[in-house]
Design a protein around this motif. Structure first.
Motif, PDB file in Angstrom:
ATOM      1  N   LEU A 140      30.021  -6.536 -79.681  1.00 15.19           N
ATOM      2  CA  LEU A 140      31.278  -6.212 -79.024  1.00 15.19           C
ATOM      3  C   LEU A 140      32.042  -5.146 -79.802  1.00 15.19           C
ATOM      4  CD1 LEU A 140      33.763  -8.680 -77.419  1.00 15.19           C
ATOM      5  CD2 LEU A 140      34.592  -7.071 -79.124  1.00 15.19           C
ATOM      6  N   VAL A 141      32.213  -5.337 -81.108  1.00 16.16           N
ATOM      7  CA  VAL A 141      32.995  -4.358 -81.873  1.00 16.16           C
ATOM      8  C   VAL A 141      32.241  -3.040 -82.021  1.00 16.16           C
ATOM      9  CG1 VAL A 141      34.386  -6.092 -83.051  1.00 16.16           C
ATOM     10  CG2 VAL A 141      32.237  -5.325 -84.104  1.00 16.16           C
ATOM     11  N   ALA A 142      30.898  -3.093 -82.018  1.00 16.44           N
ATOM     12  CA  ALA A 142      30.123  -1.845 -82.073  1.00 16.44           C
ATOM     13  C   ALA A 142      30.366  -1.019 -80.817  1.00 16.44           C
ATOM     14  CB  ALA A 142      28.642  -2.148 -82.245  1.00 16.44           C
ATOM     15  N   ALA A 143      30.439  -1.688 -79.677  1.00  7.48           N
ATOM     16  CA  ALA A 143      30.692  -0.979 -78.418  1.00  7.48           C
ATOM     17  C   ALA A 143      32.092  -0.384 -78.378  1.00  7.48           C
ATOM     18  CB  ALA A 143      30.498  -1.926 -77.245  1.00  7.48           C
ATOM     19  N   LEU A 144      33.002  -0.949 -79.165  1.00  9.45           N
ATOM     20  CA  LEU A 144      34.374  -0.448 -79.224  1.00  9.45           C
ATOM     21  C   LEU A 144      34.570   0.599 -80.319  1.00  9.45           C
ATOM     22  CD1 LEU A 144      36.297  -3.782 -78.612  1.00  9.45           C
ATOM     23  CD2 LEU A 144      36.389  -1.751 -77.162  1.00  9.45           C
ATOM     24  N   LEU A 148      28.203  -0.456 -87.698  1.00 12.02           N
ATOM     25  CA  LEU A 148      27.638  -1.494 -88.563  1.00 12.02           C
ATOM     26  C   LEU A 148      26.377  -0.909 -89.169  1.00 12.02           C
ATOM     27  CD1 LEU A 148      28.033  -4.467 -86.041  1.00 12.02           C
ATOM     28  CD2 LEU A 148      29.761  -3.362 -87.465  1.00 12.02           C
ATOM     29  N   LEU A 149      26.442  -0.645 -90.458  1.00  9.16           N
ATOM     30  CA  LEU A 149      25.421   0.167 -91.110  1.00  9.16           C
ATOM     31  C   LEU A 149      24.558  -0.643 -92.054  1.00  9.16           C
ATOM     32  CD1 LEU A 149      27.808   3.145 -91.967  1.00  9.16           C
ATOM     33  CD2 LEU A 149      26.307   2.921 -89.962  1.00  9.16           C
ATOM     34  N   ASP A 150      23.265  -0.308 -92.095  1.00  8.23           N
ATOM     35  CA  ASP A 150      22.373  -0.956 -93.050  1.00  8.23           C
ATOM     36  C   ASP A 150      22.413  -0.199 -94.381  1.00  8.23           C
ATOM     37  OD1 ASP A 150      20.764   1.318 -92.790  1.00  8.23           O
ATOM     38  OD2 ASP A 150      19.321   0.341 -91.461  1.00  8.23           O
ATOM     39  N   ALA A 151      21.583  -0.594 -95.304  1.00  9.54           N
ATOM     40  CA  ALA A 151      21.605   0.002 -96.643  1.00  9.54           C
ATOM     41  C   ALA A 151      21.253   1.484 -96.637  1.00  9.54           C
ATOM     42  CB  ALA A 151      20.644  -0.764 -97.549  1.00  9.54           C
ATOM     43  N   SER A 152      20.592   1.943 -95.596  1.00  9.79           N
ATOM     44  CA  SER A 152      20.226   3.363 -95.497  1.00  9.79           C
ATOM     45  C   SER A 152      21.275   4.175 -94.735  1.00  9.79           C
ATOM     46  CB  SER A 152      18.863   3.500 -94.791  1.00  9.79           C
ATOM     47  OG  SER A 152      17.849   2.837 -95.517  1.00  9.79           O
ATOM     48  N   GLY A 153      22.336   3.507 -94.273  1.00 10.28           N
ATOM     49  CA  GLY A 153      23.378   4.197 -93.525  1.00 10.28           C
ATOM     50  C   GLY A 153      23.091   4.332 -92.050  1.00 10.28           C
ATOM     51  N   ASP A 154      22.104   3.592 -91.549  1.00 11.95           N
ATOM     52  CA  ASP A 154      21.764   3.629 -90.133  1.00 11.95           C
ATOM     53  C   ASP A 154      22.405   2.443 -89.408  1.00 11.95           C
ATOM     54  OD1 ASP A 154      20.089   5.884 -90.413  1.00 11.95           O
ATOM     55  OD2 ASP A 154      18.453   4.588 -91.132  1.00 11.95           O
ATOM     56  N   ASP A 155      22.661   2.616 -88.109  1.00  9.41           N
ATOM     57  CA  ASP A 155      23.208   1.525 -87.313  1.00  9.41           C
ATOM     58  C   ASP A 155      22.191   0.401 -87.190  1.00  9.41           C
ATOM     59  OD1 ASP A 155      25.760   2.741 -86.487  1.00  9.41           O
ATOM     60  OD2 ASP A 155      24.486   4.173 -85.406  1.00  9.41           O
ATOM     61  N   ILE A 156      22.673  -0.837 -87.293  1.00 10.92           N
ATOM     62  CA  ILE A 156      21.775  -1.979 -87.157  1.00 10.92           C
ATOM     63  C   ILE A 156      21.470  -2.221 -85.681  1.00 10.92           C
ATOM     64  CG2 ILE A 156      22.744  -3.023 -89.248  1.00 10.92           C
ATOM     65  CD1 ILE A 156      24.001  -5.172 -87.278  1.00 10.92           C
ATOM     66  N   GLY A 157      20.513  -3.109 -85.419  1.00 10.77           N
ATOM     67  CA  GLY A 157      20.171  -3.468 -84.056  1.00 10.77           C
ATOM     68  C   GLY A 157      21.111  -4.517 -83.503  1.00 10.77           C
ATOM     69  N   ASP A 158      20.786  -5.012 -82.330  1.00 12.59           N
ATOM     70  CA  ASP A 158      21.620  -5.996 -81.645  1.00 12.59           C
ATOM     71  C   ASP A 158      21.157  -7.421 -81.913  1.00 12.59           C
ATOM     72  OD1 ASP A 158      23.526  -4.371 -80.472  1.00 12.59           O
ATOM     73  OD2 ASP A 158      22.324  -4.009 -78.666  1.00 12.59           O
ATOM     74  N   GLY A 159      22.072  -8.358 -81.707  1.00 11.11           N
ATOM     75  CA  GLY A 159      21.752  -9.772 -81.805  1.00 11.11           C
ATOM     76  C   GLY A 159      21.990 -10.347 -83.184  1.00 11.11           C
ATOM     77  N   GLY A 160      22.089 -11.661 -83.225  1.00 13.40           N
ATOM     78  CA  GLY A 160      22.293 -12.333 -84.501  1.00 13.40           C
ATOM     79  C   GLY A 160      21.192 -12.072 -85.501  1.00 13.40           C
ATOM     80  N   VAL A 161      19.980 -11.829 -85.000  1.00 13.38           N
ATOM     81  CA  VAL A 161      18.850 -11.592 -85.891  1.00 13.38           C
ATOM     82  C   VAL A 161      19.047 -10.349 -86.736  1.00 13.38           C
ATOM     83  CG1 VAL A 161      17.518 -10.212 -84.232  1.00 13.38           C
ATOM     84  CG2 VAL A 161      16.321 -11.619 -85.937  1.00 13.38           C
ATOM     85  N   ILE A 169      30.569  -1.605 -93.075  1.00  7.16           N
ATOM     86  CA  ILE A 169      31.179  -1.440 -91.756  1.00  7.16           C
ATOM     87  C   ILE A 169      32.161  -0.280 -91.821  1.00  7.16           C
ATOM     88  CG2 ILE A 169      32.487  -2.549 -89.903  1.00  7.16           C
ATOM     89  CD1 ILE A 169      31.767  -5.254 -91.148  1.00  7.16           C
ATOM     90  N   ASP A 170      32.033   0.636 -90.898  1.00 10.40           N
ATOM     91  CA  ASP A 170      32.985   1.737 -90.749  1.00 10.40           C
ATOM     92  C   ASP A 170      33.856   1.429 -89.534  1.00 10.40           C
ATOM     93  OD1 ASP A 170      34.386   4.058 -90.293  1.00 10.40           O
ATOM     94  OD2 ASP A 170      32.653   5.396 -90.416  1.00 10.40           O
ATOM     95  N   LEU A 171      35.130   1.170 -89.769  1.00 11.51           N
ATOM     96  CA  LEU A 171      36.045   0.765 -88.707  1.00 11.51           C
ATOM     97  C   LEU A 171      36.859   1.924 -88.140  1.00 11.51           C
ATOM     98  CD1 LEU A 171      37.406  -2.564 -90.255  1.00 11.51           C
ATOM     99  CD2 LEU A 171      35.663  -2.299 -88.487  1.00 11.51           C
ATOM    100  N   THR A 172      36.580   3.134 -88.539  1.00  5.65           N
ATOM    101  CA  THR A 172      37.385   4.277 -88.109  1.00  5.65           C
ATOM    102  C   THR A 172      37.432   4.392 -86.590  1.00  5.65           C
ATOM    103  OG1 THR A 172      36.726   5.440 -90.130  1.00  5.65           O
ATOM    104  CG2 THR A 172      37.731   6.753 -88.362  1.00  5.65           C
TER     105      THR A 172
END
Length: 375
Positions: A140-144, A148-161, A169-172
Motif C-alpha cells: 500500500l505505501v509503495a503504491a503511494l 522499499l529498498l533492499d541492500a543493493s538499493g533496488d525495490d523489493i517485491g510484493d507480499g509478506g515473503v 525506506i525512502d519516504l520522500t
C-alpha cells in the motif's frame, strides 16, 4: 421504524435485507413508515453502505492481491473518499479463490487511494476487513510513493515473503503524495502487528498460511517493523489495531499518520444514521450470523449502542444465532429473529432469505410496533 442491517454474507446485501424486512412490516402494518440505512463494519459492504447514503462511485483499475489488474471503485462525496480494501486486495479478489498467504499484496489498495488523492480528495476513509495478504501494508505505501529498498538499493517485491529483503525506506515520494491528506482506518481489530495475537498468528491461517508460513510471516513483519522504527523513530508494532488487514493498520499508523476508528461507528457517521434515527420508534439491525464476534465491534452491536444512546429500542434479524437472550440484552438488542427459526435447512435460508425475512418482518411488526403510524 428504521432498518440498519449489515449484509447476510453469501445471500443478501444490506439493502436487500432492509427491503425484505420493510416489505414484511408493511404487509402487517400498511400504515408503517420504514426507512433504511444499510450499514457495514468497515469490511466488505462498506462501499455499498456509503453509496446507499449518497456517495458517488468512481471506477478505478488497480492491481489485485496477486498483481493482476482488477476493476474496482471507491466512493466519493465532496473531498472525502471511501476505499474498501476487500474490493481490490481482498480474499474475494484472489484468482480462482486460490489462497496466496505469502505473496498477496495490499498494493492495489494504495493505488486506489492514490487515484482518489490525484482526483482531489483530501480525506481518505479506508475500510480494511477481508484482506488476502499479510504484507504489513508495504504494498500500500509503495503504491503511494514510498520506496522499499533492499541492500543493493533496488525495490523489493510484493507480499509478506519479500519483507525480510527491506534494508531501508525512502519516504520522500510518500510524504509528497499524501501531504495535506487525512487518513482514517475503519477497523474493529485491536491486534498488534506481531506475536501470538499478531496479524500472522491470528489471521494468517484464514488466508491459507500453515504453521511454518505463519512463523515466517511473523518474523518478516517483525523485520519490517524494525526498519520502519529505524526510519521514523517510532515503534508502533504493539499499537492496538496495527495487525488489522495483515498489517495495513501498522503501515497506516506508522507511515501515513492515520487515525483508527471502529468501523461501524465510522460507517454510521458517513451514512447519516443519527439523522435517520430521529423520530424512529424501533430499529431493526442484523447480520448473517449473530455470535460472540457480533459483540466485539460488528455492525449489530454498534447500531444497538448508537440507538440505545438515543433511547430507541432495537431488535435484530439474522440467518442464525448462537447468542442466548441474556447476551443479546447485554448488547442492547431486545430480541433476535433468525431465518433458521422458520427454516432449519441452511441451503433454503441462503436461497430464499428475502422471502423468509419478509415473514420475520411481519412478526416484528406484530410484536414490537404499537398502534398508529410509525417511522
Amino acid at each position: 421504524m428504521l432498518v440498519a442491517s449489515d449484509k447476510f454474507k453469501g445471500s443478501l446485501t444490506a439493502a436487500q435485507v432492509a427491503d425484505a424486512v420493510g416489505a414484511g412490516v408493511r404487509r402487517a402494518r400498511p400504515d408503517a413508515r420504514v426507512r433504511a440505512v444499510p450499514v457495514a463494519d468497515g469490511g466488505d459492504g462498506t462501499l455499498a453502505a456509503v453509496l446507499d447514503a449518497g456517495f458517488t462511485a468512481v471506477p478505478v483499475t488497480a492491481s489485485g492481491p496477486t498483481g493482476e489488474p482488477v476493476d474496482t471503485r471507491y466512493a466519493r462525496r465532496g473531498d472525502v473518499a471511501v476505499v474498501e480494501l476487500a474490493a481490490v486486495s481482498g480474499l474475494v479478489r484472489l484468482p480462482g479463490g486460490r489462497l496466496r498467504p505469502l505473496c498477496a499484496t495490499s498494493r492495489g489498495t494504495g493505488e486506489v487511494m492514490a487515484a482518489a488523492i490525484a482526483a482531489g480528495c483530501r480525506e481518505i476513509v479506508l475500510g480494511v476487513g477481508g484482506s488476502a495478504g499479510t504484507d504489513g501494508g508495504a504494498g500500500l505505501v509503495a503504491a503511494l510513493g514510498a520506496r522499499l529498498l533492499d541492500a543493493s538499493g533496488d525495490d523489493i517485491g510484493d507480499g509478506g515473503v519479500a519483507l525480510p529483503d527491506v534494508a531501508s525506506i525512502d519516504l520522500t515520494g510518500l510524504r509528497a503524495a499524501t501531504r495535506g491528506v487525512a487518513v482514517t482506518i475503519a477497523s474493529d481489530v485491536d491486534n498488534p502487528l506481531t506475536g501470538p495475537r499478531g496479524a500472522a498468528a491470528v489471521y494468517g491461517p484464514q488466508k491459507g498460511a500453515g504453521p511454518a508460513e505463519v512463523a515466517r510471516l511473523d518474523a518478516a513483519l517483525a523485520h519490517w517493523a524494525d526498519v520502519v522504527a529505524r526510519t521514523t523513530g517510532r515503534d508502533l508494532r504493539d499499537t492496538p489495531g496495527a495487525g488489522a488487514a495483515g498489517g495495513v493498520g501498522f503501515a497506516g499508523l506508522a507511515l501515513l499518520g492515520a487515525a483508527l476508528r471502529p468501523g461501524i461507528e465510522l460507517v454510521l457517521d458517513l451514512a447519516g444514521f443519527a439523522g435517520a434515527l430521529r423520530g424512529a420508534d424501533l430499529v431493526v439491525t442484523g447480520e448473517g450470523k449473530l455470535d460472540e464476534q457480533t459483540l466485539h465491534g460488528k455492525a449489530p452491536a454498534g447500531v444497538a449502542r448508537a440507538a440505545g444512546r438515543a433511547g430507541v429500542p432495537v431488535v435484530a434479524v439474522c440467518g442464525s444465532t448462537t447468542l442466548p437472550p441474556a447476551r443479546l440484552h447485554d448488547t442492547g438488542i431486545r430480541a433476535a429473529y433468525a431465518l433458521t427459526d422458520l427454516e432449519p435447512d441452511i441451503d433454503v435460508c441462503l436461497r430464499d432469505g428475502a422471502r423468509l425475512l419478509e415473514t420475520l418482518g411481519e412478526r416484528i411488526a406484530a410484536e414490537h410496533l404499537e398502534g398508529g403510524e410509525t417511522e
